[in-house]
Each structure stands twice: as C-alpha cells, then as structure tokens.
Design a protein around this motif. Structure first.
Motif, PDB file in Angstrom:
ATOM      1  N   PRO A  78      -7.699  -3.389  -0.693  1.00 40.72           N
ATOM      2  CA  PRO A  78      -8.859  -3.509   0.233  1.00 40.72           C
ATOM      3  C   PRO A  78      -9.460  -2.460   0.980  1.00 40.72           C
ATOM      4  O   PRO A  78      -8.349  -1.600   1.331  1.00 40.72           O
ATOM      5  N   ALA A  79     -10.453  -2.284   1.382  1.00 42.43           N
ATOM      6  CA  ALA A  79     -10.910  -1.140   2.073  1.00 42.43           C
ATOM      7  C   ALA A  79     -10.315  -0.748   3.437  1.00 42.43           C
ATOM      8  O   ALA A  79     -10.150   0.468   3.766  1.00 42.43           O
ATOM      9  N   TRP A  80      -9.610  -1.882   4.074  1.00 40.36           N
ATOM     10  CA  TRP A  80      -9.013  -1.416   5.373  1.00 40.36           C
ATOM     11  C   TRP A  80      -7.984  -0.554   5.334  1.00 40.36           C
ATOM     12  O   TRP A  80      -7.390   0.052   6.117  1.00 40.36           O
ATOM     13  N   VAL A  81      -7.182  -0.709   3.963  1.00 34.98           N
ATOM     14  CA  VAL A  81      -6.060  -0.049   3.850  1.00 34.98           C
ATOM     15  C   VAL A  81      -6.176   1.459   4.048  1.00 34.98           C
ATOM     16  O   VAL A  81      -5.545   2.489   4.475  1.00 34.98           O
ATOM     17  N   PHE A  82      -7.413   2.150   3.628  1.00 31.27           N
ATOM     18  CA  PHE A  82      -7.668   3.404   3.688  1.00 31.27           C
ATOM     19  C   PHE A  82      -8.031   4.118   4.976  1.00 31.27           C
ATOM     20  O   PHE A  82      -8.056   5.215   5.260  1.00 31.27           O
ATOM     21  N   GLU A  83      -8.123   3.396   5.984  1.00 31.08           N
ATOM     22  CA  GLU A  83      -8.683   3.599   7.382  1.00 31.08           C
ATOM     23  C   GLU A  83      -7.445   4.681   8.021  1.00 31.08           C
ATOM     24  O   GLU A  83      -6.388   4.307   8.223  1.00 31.08           O
ATOM     25  N   GLY A  84      -7.954   5.824   8.552  1.00 30.36           N
ATOM     26  CA  GLY A  84      -6.943   6.887   9.163  1.00 30.36           C
ATOM     27  C   GLY A  84      -6.297   7.681   8.053  1.00 30.36           C
ATOM     28  O   GLY A  84      -5.507   8.498   8.583  1.00 30.36           O
ATOM     29  N   GLY A  85      -6.530   7.613   6.956  1.00 31.84           N
ATOM     30  CA  GLY A  85      -5.976   8.510   5.864  1.00 31.84           C
ATOM     31  C   GLY A  85      -4.789   8.158   5.269  1.00 31.84           C
ATOM     32  O   GLY A  85      -4.457   7.021   5.185  1.00 31.84           O
ATOM     33  N   ARG A  86      -4.408   9.207   4.441  1.00 37.22           N
ATOM     34  CA  ARG A  86      -3.300   8.956   3.492  1.00 37.22           C
ATOM     35  C   ARG A  86      -1.915   8.508   3.950  1.00 37.22           C
ATOM     36  O   ARG A  86      -1.563   7.368   3.417  1.00 37.22           O
ATOM     37  N   ARG A  87      -1.899   8.989   5.238  1.00 40.54           N
ATOM     38  CA  ARG A  87      -0.389   8.878   5.805  1.00 40.54           C
ATOM     39  C   ARG A  87      -0.414   7.393   6.410  1.00 40.54           C
ATOM     40  O   ARG A  87       0.489   6.548   6.022  1.00 40.54           O
ATOM     41  N   LYS A  88      -1.540   6.941   6.813  1.00 43.13           N
ATOM     42  CA  LYS A  88      -1.772   5.487   7.212  1.00 43.13           C
ATOM     43  C   LYS A  88      -1.741   4.517   6.040  1.00 43.13           C
ATOM     44  O   LYS A  88      -1.113   3.277   5.950  1.00 43.13           O
ATOM     45  N   GLU A  89      -2.386   4.672   4.905  1.00 45.22           N
ATOM     46  CA  GLU A  89      -2.410   4.153   3.581  1.00 45.22           C
ATOM     47  C   GLU A  89      -1.103   4.049   3.337  1.00 45.22           C
ATOM     48  O   GLU A  89      -0.348   2.774   2.725  1.00 45.22           O
ATOM     49  N   MET A  90      -0.108   5.030   3.261  1.00 45.00           N
ATOM     50  CA  MET A  90       1.242   5.099   2.777  1.00 45.00           C
ATOM     51  C   MET A  90       1.913   3.901   3.629  1.00 45.00           C
ATOM     52  O   MET A  90       2.824   3.083   3.169  1.00 45.00           O
ATOM     53  N   GLU A  91       1.642   4.094   5.132  1.00 43.48           N
ATOM     54  CA  GLU A  91       2.600   3.346   5.990  1.00 43.48           C
ATOM     55  C   GLU A  91       2.146   1.785   5.678  1.00 43.48           C
ATOM     56  O   GLU A  91       3.130   0.812   5.801  1.00 43.48           O
ATOM     57  N   ARG A  92       0.932   1.429   5.512  1.00 46.21           N
ATOM     58  CA  ARG A  92       0.690   0.111   5.124  1.00 46.21           C
ATOM     59  C   ARG A  92       1.194  -0.420   3.936  1.00 46.21           C
ATOM     60  O   ARG A  92       1.661  -1.709   3.523  1.00 46.21           O
ATOM     61  N   LEU A  93       1.186   0.288   2.764  1.00 50.84           N
ATOM     62  CA  LEU A  93       1.940   0.051   1.651  1.00 50.84           C
ATOM     63  C   LEU A  93       3.359  -0.253   1.673  1.00 50.84           C
ATOM     64  O   LEU A  93       3.992  -1.102   1.098  1.00 50.84           O
ATOM     65  N   LYS A  94       4.111   0.173   2.739  1.00 51.01           N
ATOM     66  CA  LYS A  94       5.348  -0.069   3.063  1.00 51.01           C
ATOM     67  C   LYS A  94       5.572  -1.217   3.968  1.00 51.01           C
ATOM     68  O   LYS A  94       6.385  -2.172   3.770  1.00 51.01           O
ATOM     69  N   PHE A  95       4.742  -1.358   4.985  1.00 54.65           N
ATOM     70  CA  PHE A  95       4.899  -2.467   5.913  1.00 54.65           C
ATOM     71  C   PHE A  95       3.978  -3.507   6.014  1.00 54.65           C
ATOM     72  O   PHE A  95       4.300  -4.580   6.745  1.00 54.65           O
ATOM     73  N   ASP A  96       2.985  -3.542   5.446  1.00 55.08           N
ATOM     74  CA  ASP A  96       1.949  -4.793   5.334  1.00 55.08           C
ATOM     75  C   ASP A  96       1.981  -5.285   3.874  1.00 55.08           C
ATOM     76  O   ASP A  96       0.911  -5.661   3.636  1.00 55.08           O
ATOM     77  N   ARG A  97       2.996  -5.407   3.241  1.00 53.04           N
ATOM     78  CA  ARG A  97       2.876  -5.704   2.058  1.00 53.04           C
ATOM     79  C   ARG A  97       2.523  -7.331   1.519  1.00 53.04           C
ATOM     80  O   ARG A  97       1.582  -7.316   0.539  1.00 53.04           O
ATOM     81  N   LYS A  98       2.888  -7.994   2.384  1.00 54.71           N
ATOM     82  CA  LYS A  98       2.706  -9.629   2.325  1.00 54.71           C
ATOM     83  C   LYS A  98       0.967  -9.597   2.278  1.00 54.71           C
ATOM     84  O   LYS A  98       0.562 -10.391   1.475  1.00 54.71           O
ATOM     85  N   LYS A  99       0.407  -9.450   3.655  1.00 51.29           N
ATOM     86  CA  LYS A  99      -0.914  -9.371   3.656  1.00 51.29           C
ATOM     87  C   LYS A  99      -1.550  -8.590   2.460  1.00 51.29           C
ATOM     88  O   LYS A  99      -2.608  -8.959   1.962  1.00 51.29           O
ATOM     89  N   LEU A 100      -1.246  -7.423   2.399  1.00 48.26           N
ATOM     90  CA  LEU A 100      -1.910  -6.594   1.110  1.00 48.26           C
ATOM     91  C   LEU A 100      -1.617  -7.240  -0.435  1.00 48.26           C
ATOM     92  O   LEU A 100      -2.864  -7.218  -1.091  1.00 48.26           O
ATOM     93  N   ALA A 101      -0.641  -7.859  -0.547  1.00 50.89           N
ATOM     94  CA  ALA A 101      -0.346  -8.542  -1.865  1.00 50.89           C
ATOM     95  C   ALA A 101      -1.228  -9.886  -1.841  1.00 50.89           C
ATOM     96  O   ALA A 101      -1.957 -10.279  -2.871  1.00 50.89           O
ATOM     97  N   ASN A 102      -1.622 -10.559  -0.811  1.00 52.45           N
ATOM     98  CA  ASN A 102      -2.315 -11.749  -0.691  1.00 52.45           C
ATOM     99  C   ASN A 102      -3.932 -11.496  -1.044  1.00 52.45           C
ATOM    100  O   ASN A 102      -4.780 -12.197  -1.736  1.00 52.45           O
ATOM    101  N   GLU A 103      -4.338 -10.125  -0.512  1.00 59.78           N
ATOM    102  CA  GLU A 103      -5.737  -9.688  -0.581  1.00 59.78           C
ATOM    103  C   GLU A 103      -5.822  -9.213  -1.931  1.00 59.78           C
ATOM    104  O   GLU A 103      -7.075  -9.640  -2.622  1.00 59.78           O
ATOM    105  N   VAL A 104      -4.931  -8.587  -2.595  1.00 57.11           N
ATOM    106  CA  VAL A 104      -5.019  -7.950  -3.898  1.00 57.11           C
ATOM    107  C   VAL A 104      -5.043  -9.157  -5.018  1.00 57.11           C
ATOM    108  O   VAL A 104      -5.901  -8.935  -5.826  1.00 57.11           O
ATOM    109  N   ARG A 105      -4.345 -10.231  -4.904  1.00 57.80           N
ATOM    110  CA  ARG A 105      -4.274 -11.401  -5.722  1.00 57.80           C
ATOM    111  C   ARG A 105      -5.608 -11.982  -5.570  1.00 57.80           C
ATOM    112  O   ARG A 105      -5.965 -12.849  -6.479  1.00 57.80           O
ATOM    113  N   LEU A 106      -6.460 -11.904  -4.504  1.00 53.97           N
ATOM    114  CA  LEU A 106      -7.612 -12.625  -4.806  1.00 53.97           C
ATOM    115  C   LEU A 106      -8.806 -12.015  -5.532  1.00 53.97           C
ATOM    116  O   LEU A 106      -9.656 -12.370  -6.079  1.00 53.97           O
TER     117      LEU A 106
END
Length: 307
Positions: A78-106
């Motif tokens: 989802p678009a919000w993952v990219f806010e703040g650049g690559r470092r922030k995107e990597m952090e969200r992939l590590k620490f926001d997994r449940k939220k990310l997985a739920n949105e990607v499954r939609l």
C-alpha cells in the motif's frame, strides 16, 4: 501516470488538466488498465483523450504489445509504506507486518492470485533460484505464507526485486494499439545476450516488442497495416519527442533502417526464456552504418545520445 489501475480515470483526467492549464503536449506512458476490476474503464479513458484532442490539445500515448507489466515487486504494498523513503519502507516491512499483510491480502485475497506475479530479478545470489518463478511456487517451496515470503524477500534484497505482473487484458491491448494517437515502445531497459545485463528473467519485451507487433498484430491478426505499424514505431514517436531528422526515410535524415522479411518476422522471447533473438530481421543500419548484416552483428557502434 499517477495510476494505471484503480485510479486510472482520475490519472488521465489529471494529465489532461495539467496539459490544458499549461498548454503543453502531454504524452501518457503507458496507456493500459491494470487489474481485472479496471479493465472496463478503458472506453471512458478513450473518451477523455479524444474529447481533449477535439479541443485542439495534443495528447498522445504509447503501449507495448504484452498483457504483462514489469516493475519493482514492492508495488504490491500500500502507498503509505513508501512515505519517508526506503529506510522507512524497510522498517515497516519489519515491524508493521500484521497490518501490511492484512492490506495486501485485500488486493491479493487468494494464494492463487500470486501465480500472476513472477520474480524477474534479485540482487543477491541467495535468492537467485527464485528468478523466473511465480510467488505462489516460491512461498510453497519455502513453506511460508505468501505475504511472509514476499516481505522477507524484499528485506533480504533491500527492496531490489524486479517482478512481472500478468494483470492486463488482450482485448484492451488491441484497442489501445489501434488508436491513431498511440505509438509503440518496449518500456524496457536495453539488455544484451552476454555481459552484466544478461542476468535474471526480464520481461521479454526487451527482445521481442517490435517483431511481435509485425508478426502477431500485423501479419497474423491484421490488427494494423504494415505501414501503420512502422509509423507507430518510427516517425510518430520521433515526432512526439522532437527527434529531428529521425524516424523517416528521407534525403538529409539520419539513415536508421531495419530490413526485415514481413512473412517471417516474429518474436521468440517468452517469460520463461526471454533471452531469445527474433526471427526475420536481416540487416540494421544505425546512422548509415551497418550494425547487423545477414542477421549477425558487425561490431560497429555508431550510435549516439539524442538530446
């Protein structure tokens, strides 16, 4: 384009609005409807473009002759993952997994949906075995949920993962190719059959775009006349981008010439074996110098950067 999918119509409206306000020529690269839920939008998009052209605006587009696109794998996020650049995107992939997985499954609700996502390139040797395989098969081989497999791959490769998405419609493709304001391009990086660019499982458009049009859409299907197709690949795009003395066979112009057999020309590259030369192309001249003779490279390098 801001979107080629769910916000396709709004994106085309935005392009036209900017062109109208500024008086510029707008070129839409590329015109397509990604995702089955968006395939029906193309007629409305044609209407927007054609009304603008009737007003006297210069709106053009291009298209490549495939129903699969190619870009970075992280576009599934989802678009919000990219806010703040690559470092922030990597952090969200590590620490926001449940939220990310739920949105990607939609977006990809079934594991089978990921069969339409093919990994084309990775940056490290560890995951090289994934190139050319779809995400469903990869996740099964790893015995992981698909979202975990995708997130882990993006993290391990530091986001440097290319993918091919089978998300378009053949009838739409043909409708776009026929439009007189549509030019034809590959949308591909230049690749060689050896050396550092001969890696991964890239989209076959880099090897087959133009012979595919001539073989499939001109000769076999009769969608375009030969002269139409040639113009859409040469003089028309040269004019769109202001490339002077290019794209037309005319005295005083640069001699960029391809000599091919219209009865034999065809693409051989596919998604499993993209590094395949086309058939039916005999000679190629660049700036008047032969670079291919009788189907083989001459070694001459007369090309130049066009500014």
């Amino acid at each position: 384009m801001r979107s080629e999918g769910d916000s396709l119509t709004e994106s085309v409206e935005e392009v036209i609005r900017i062109a109208r306000a500024t008086g510029i020529h707008a070129h839409i690269s590329h015109l397509k409807a990604s995702g089955a839920q968006n395939w029906h939008k193309l007629d409305a998009v044609f209407g927007l473009i054609e009304r603008a052209r009737q007003e006297g605006m210069t709106i053009t587009c291009d298209r490549y002759p495939y129903t699969a696109s190619s870009t970075d794998l992280d576009t599934v996020l989802p678009a919000w993952v990219f806010e703040g650049g690559r470092r922030k995107e990597m952090e969200r992939l590590k620490f926001d997994r449940k939220k990310l997985a739920n949105e990607v499954r939609l977006i990809y609700p079934e594991a089978s949906d990921w069969e339409n996502v093919l990994i084309s390139s990775v940056s490290g040797d560890k995951n090289r075995w994934m190139e050319g395989r779809n995400v469903t098969d990869i996740a099964a081989a790893q015995d992981k949920p698909v979202t975990d497999s995708v997130f882990d791959l993006l993290l391990e490769e530091e986001l440097n993962v290319g993918a091919i998405f089978f998300n378009m419609n053949e009838a739409n493709l043909q409708s776009v190719l026929k439009k007189r304001y549509c030019s034809i391009g590959s949308d591909s990086s230049a690749r060689s059959f050896d050396g550092i660019t001969a890696a991964g499982a890239p989209h076959p458009r880099g090897f087959g775009t133009f012979p595919r049009v001539m073989g499939k859409y001109v000769r076999d299907l009769g969608l375009l006349k030969l002269s139409e197709a040639v113009h859409k690949m040469t003089g028309f795009p040269a004019g769109i981008f202001g490339l002077e003395r290019r794209g037309i066979l005319k005295e005083g112009f640069f001699a960029d010439i391809t000599i091919f057999d219209p009865e034999r020309i065809s693409d051989r590259a596919d998604f499993r074996r993209p590094f395949q030369r086309p058939e039916g192309i005999h000679h190629v001249f660049n700036n008047g110098i032969p670079v291919v003779l009788s189907g083989g490279p001459t070694g001459a390098l007369p090309g130049r950067i066009l500014r």
